[in-house]
Design a protein around this motif. Structure first.
Motif, PDB file in Angstrom:
ATOM      1  N   ASP A   1       0.801  -1.220   0.000  1.00 53.99           N
ATOM      2  CA  ASP A   1       0.000   0.000   0.000  1.00 53.99           C
ATOM      3  C   ASP A   1       0.836   1.274   0.000  1.00 53.99           C
ATOM      4  OD1 ASP A   1      -2.441  -1.369  -0.062  1.00 53.99           O
ATOM      5  OD2 ASP A   1      -2.385  -1.669   2.110  1.00 53.99           O
ATOM      6  N   ILE A   2       2.142   1.114  -0.229  1.00 51.22           N
ATOM      7  CA  ILE A   2       3.039   2.264  -0.313  1.00 51.22           C
ATOM      8  C   ILE A   2       3.610   2.333  -1.728  1.00 51.22           C
ATOM      9  CG2 ILE A   2       5.154   3.337   0.549  1.00 51.22           C
ATOM     10  CD1 ILE A   2       4.661   1.891   3.219  1.00 51.22           C
ATOM     11  N   THR A   3       3.299   3.416  -2.420  1.00 49.24           N
ATOM     12  CA  THR A   3       3.843   3.662  -3.749  1.00 49.24           C
ATOM     13  C   THR A   3       5.043   4.583  -3.598  1.00 49.24           C
ATOM     14  OG1 THR A   3       1.673   3.450  -4.765  1.00 49.24           O
ATOM     15  CG2 THR A   3       3.360   4.620  -6.035  1.00 49.24           C
ATOM     16  N   THR A   4       6.185   4.159  -4.134  1.00 44.70           N
ATOM     17  CA  THR A   4       7.418   4.934  -4.028  1.00 44.70           C
ATOM     18  C   THR A   4       7.895   5.321  -5.418  1.00 44.70           C
ATOM     19  OG1 THR A   4       8.028   3.729  -2.023  1.00 44.70           O
ATOM     20  CG2 THR A   4       9.782   4.902  -3.154  1.00 44.70           C
ATOM     21  N   LEU A   5       8.132   6.613  -5.608  1.00 43.34           N
ATOM     22  CA  LEU A   5       8.695   7.127  -6.856  1.00 43.34           C
ATOM     23  C   LEU A   5       9.978   7.867  -6.524  1.00 43.34           C
ATOM     24  CD1 LEU A   5       5.438   8.640  -8.405  1.00 43.34           C
ATOM     25  CD2 LEU A   5       6.510   6.465  -9.016  1.00 43.34           C
ATOM     26  N   THR A   6      11.077   7.462  -7.163  1.00 42.83           N
ATOM     27  CA  THR A   6      12.350   8.127  -6.912  1.00 42.83           C
ATOM     28  C   THR A   6      13.026   8.500  -8.232  1.00 42.83           C
ATOM     29  OG1 THR A   6      13.519   6.011  -6.783  1.00 42.83           O
ATOM     30  CG2 THR A   6      12.758   6.966  -4.700  1.00 42.83           C
TER      31      THR A   6
ATOM     32  N   ALA B   1      14.358   9.281 -11.607  1.00 42.40           N
ATOM     33  CA  ALA B   1      13.784   9.283 -12.960  1.00 42.40           C
ATOM     34  C   ALA B   1      12.356   8.743 -12.997  1.00 42.40           C
ATOM     35  CB  ALA B   1      14.673   8.481 -13.911  1.00 42.40           C
ATOM     36  N   GLN B   2      11.960   7.938 -12.014  1.00 43.12           N
ATOM     37  CA  GLN B   2      10.579   7.431 -11.954  1.00 43.12           C
ATOM     38  C   GLN B   2       9.595   8.542 -11.615  1.00 43.12           C
ATOM     39  OE1 GLN B   2      11.099   4.742  -8.685  1.00 43.12           O
ATOM     40  NE2 GLN B   2      11.130   2.953 -10.015  1.00 43.12           N
ATOM     41  N   ALA B   3      10.069   9.577 -10.964  1.00 41.02           N
ATOM     42  CA  ALA B   3       9.193  10.628 -10.444  1.00 41.02           C
ATOM     43  C   ALA B   3       8.959  11.718 -11.485  1.00 41.02           C
ATOM     44  CB  ALA B   3       9.784  11.216  -9.167  1.00 41.02           C
ATOM     45  N   THR B   4       8.398  11.314 -12.622  1.00 42.22           N
ATOM     46  CA  THR B   4       8.031  12.292 -13.643  1.00 42.22           C
ATOM     47  C   THR B   4       6.741  12.992 -13.214  1.00 42.22           C
ATOM     48  OG1 THR B   4       6.682  10.702 -14.867  1.00 42.22           O
ATOM     49  CG2 THR B   4       9.033  10.845 -15.463  1.00 42.22           C
ATOM     50  N   LYS B   5       6.459  14.111 -13.856  1.00 44.87           N
ATOM     51  CA  LYS B   5       5.214  14.820 -13.551  1.00 44.87           C
ATOM     52  C   LYS B   5       4.018  13.895 -13.762  1.00 44.87           C
ATOM     53  CE  LYS B   5       2.357  18.726 -14.906  1.00 44.87           C
ATOM     54  NZ  LYS B   5       2.187  19.881 -15.785  1.00 44.87           N
ATOM     55  N   LYS B   6       4.016  13.174 -14.866  1.00 44.87           N
ATOM     56  CA  LYS B   6       2.907  12.276 -15.193  1.00 44.87           C
ATOM     57  C   LYS B   6       2.768  11.163 -14.148  1.00 44.87           C
ATOM     58  CE  LYS B   6       0.970   9.729 -19.073  1.00 44.87           C
ATOM     59  NZ  LYS B   6       1.111   9.410 -20.487  1.00 44.87           N
ATOM     60  N   ALA B   7       3.888  10.561 -13.756  1.00 45.05           N
ATOM     61  CA  ALA B   7       3.852   9.476 -12.768  1.00 45.05           C
ATOM     62  C   ALA B   7       3.382   9.975 -11.407  1.00 45.05           C
ATOM     63  CB  ALA B   7       5.221   8.818 -12.647  1.00 45.05           C
ATOM     64  N   MET B   8       3.846  11.168 -11.014  1.00 45.66           N
ATOM     65  CA  MET B   8       3.418  11.727  -9.734  1.00 45.66           C
ATOM     66  C   MET B   8       1.931  12.047  -9.752  1.00 45.66           C
ATOM     67  SD  MET B   8       6.589  14.082  -8.373  1.00 45.66           S
ATOM     68  CE  MET B   8       6.944  14.972  -9.886  1.00 45.66           C
ATOM     69  N   GLU B   9       1.451  12.680 -10.818  1.00 48.69           N
ATOM     70  CA  GLU B   9       0.033  12.996 -10.924  1.00 48.69           C
ATOM     71  C   GLU B   9      -0.815  11.724 -10.877  1.00 48.69           C
ATOM     72  OE1 GLU B   9      -0.222  15.271 -14.533  1.00 48.69           O
ATOM     73  OE2 GLU B   9       0.113  17.163 -13.478  1.00 48.69           O
ATOM     74  N   ARG B  10      -0.388  10.703 -11.597  1.00 50.90           N
ATOM     75  CA  ARG B  10      -1.121   9.430 -11.631  1.00 50.90           C
ATOM     76  C   ARG B  10      -1.190   8.805 -10.237  1.00 50.90           C
ATOM     77  NH1 ARG B  10       2.013   5.722 -14.938  1.00 50.90           N
ATOM     78  NH2 ARG B  10       2.083   7.585 -16.168  1.00 50.90           N
ATOM     79  N   ALA B  11      -0.058   8.779  -9.549  1.00 50.07           N
ATOM     80  CA  ALA B  11      -0.006   8.164  -8.207  1.00 50.07           C
ATOM     81  C   ALA B  11      -0.864   8.940  -7.206  1.00 50.07           C
ATOM     82  CB  ALA B  11       1.434   8.083  -7.726  1.00 50.07           C
ATOM     83  N   ILE B  12      -0.824  10.256  -7.281  1.00 44.77           N
ATOM     84  CA  ILE B  12      -1.616  11.082  -6.355  1.00 44.77           C
ATOM     85  C   ILE B  12      -3.107  10.911  -6.629  1.00 44.77           C
ATOM     86  CG2 ILE B  12      -2.158  13.453  -5.658  1.00 44.77           C
ATOM     87  CD1 ILE B  12       0.891  14.049  -6.221  1.00 44.77           C
ATOM     88  N   LYS B  13      -3.501  10.913  -7.900  1.00 40.78           N
ATOM     89  CA  LYS B  13      -4.920  10.720  -8.237  1.00 40.78           C
ATOM     90  C   LYS B  13      -5.402   9.343  -7.778  1.00 40.78           C
ATOM     91  CE  LYS B  13      -5.055  13.882 -12.134  1.00 40.78           C
ATOM     92  NZ  LYS B  13      -5.122  14.026 -13.598  1.00 40.78           N
TER      93      LYS B  13
END
Length: 88
Positions: free
Chosen positions: A44-49, A51-63
């Motif tokens: 239940d923990i999504t981690t983005l670090t 190069a993985q932390a693109t704007k698109k990936a962050m927006e997707r994970a937050i939504k």
């Protein structure tokens, strides 16, 4: 009651001299604290670090985090990094 988190840590930046050193460690440490002391499951923990932390990936994970929440759930968003620069 579900417990979910999105943890974002960025050390590497495209701007020369802007790199950081502790943000990815912040995310790893917080993930450990959440699972060890606060009852969060690893799944239940999504981690983005970095190069993985693109704007698109962050927006997707937050939504996804927000959509998954129901009354009584615990949702956590953590960001460790600079952010970005845009012209005035």
């Amino acid at each position: 009651m579900a417990k979910r988190a999105v943890l974002i840590g960025i050390n590497k930046y495209q701007v020369p001299g802007a790199d950081l050193q502790g943000c990815v460690n912040d995310v790893a440490n917080l993930s450990g604290v959440l699972t060890t002391y606060y009852g969060f499951a690893d799944k239940d923990i999504t981690t983005l670090t970095d190069a993985q932390a693109t704007k698109k990936a962050m927006e997707r994970a937050i939504k996804k985090l927000i959509r998954s929440g129901k009354k009584g759930d615990v949702l956590l968003l953590h960001y460790s990094g600079h952010g970005s620069n845009v012209p005035d």
